[in-house]
Design a protein around this motif. Sequence first.
Motif, short mmCIF file in Angstrom:
data_model
loop_
_atom_site.label_atom_id
_atom_site.label_comp_id
_atom_site.label_asym_id
_atom_site.label_seq_id
_atom_site.Cartn_x
_atom_site.Cartn_y
_atom_site.Cartn_z
N MET A 79 0.84 -1.20 0.00
CA MET A 79 0.00 0.00 0.00
C MET A 79 0.88 1.26 0.00
O MET A 79 0.55 2.25 -0.66
CB MET A 79 -0.93 0.02 1.22
N TRP A 80 1.98 1.22 0.72
CA TRP A 80 2.86 2.39 0.78
C TRP A 80 3.53 2.64 -0.57
O TRP A 80 3.68 3.78 -1.00
CB TRP A 80 3.89 2.22 1.89
N ARG A 81 3.95 1.55 -1.23
CA ARG A 81 4.58 1.70 -2.54
C ARG A 81 3.59 2.28 -3.55
O ARG A 81 3.98 3.02 -4.44
CB ARG A 81 5.08 0.34 -3.04
N ASN A 82 2.33 1.92 -3.43
CA ASN A 82 1.30 2.38 -4.36
C ASN A 82 0.42 3.45 -3.72
O ASN A 82 -0.78 3.50 -3.96
CB ASN A 82 0.44 1.20 -4.82
N ARG A 83 1.02 4.31 -2.92
CA ARG A 83 0.24 5.31 -2.20
C ARG A 83 -0.38 6.35 -3.12
O ARG A 83 -1.37 6.97 -2.76
CB ARG A 83 1.08 5.97 -1.11
N HIS A 84 0.17 6.53 -4.30
CA HIS A 84 -0.43 7.48 -5.24
C HIS A 84 -1.79 6.99 -5.75
O HIS A 84 -2.58 7.77 -6.22
CB HIS A 84 0.53 7.76 -6.41
N GLU A 85 -2.04 5.68 -5.65
CA GLU A 85 -3.33 5.11 -6.04
C GLU A 85 -4.29 5.02 -4.85
O GLU A 85 -5.40 4.53 -5.00
CB GLU A 85 -3.12 3.71 -6.61
N LEU A 86 -3.86 5.48 -3.71
CA LEU A 86 -4.65 5.38 -2.49
C LEU A 86 -5.89 6.27 -2.56
O LEU A 86 -5.80 7.43 -2.95
CB LEU A 86 -3.78 5.80 -1.29
#
Length: 122
Positions: A79-86
């Motif tokens: 989730m942190w790596r893909n935080r821009h999709e959060l």
Amino acid sequence: MAARLKQLQSKAGQATQFVSKYGTAYYKQVMEQNKQYIQEPPTVEKCNELSKQLFYTRLASIPGRSESFWKEVDFVKHMWRNRHELKVEDAGIAALFGLECFAWFCAGEIVGRGFTFTGYFV
């Protein structure tokens, strides 16, 4: 102070009367409802055996719990790596979770100090 002590003694007396009046019936009811959990014979040896079983069963469950923990850590890393999709909802849930953890920490600190409010609040 003396008035509060008298009030406490009065409440303790009421509680004692309540327990002496209804305690035996409640005990019998609880024992009847949970008789499937009672081990026979009820001896010290049987209690020691059950205690050891509980301890070693809990000990045996550590690898499974550790595996679950690391899966959760990997999920958080992802989730942190893909935080821009959060999404905003996910961020809100994470913020509420963090706030809840902090609130439980504060409550634990207050309880640990004997319910005195110092440090954080004063």
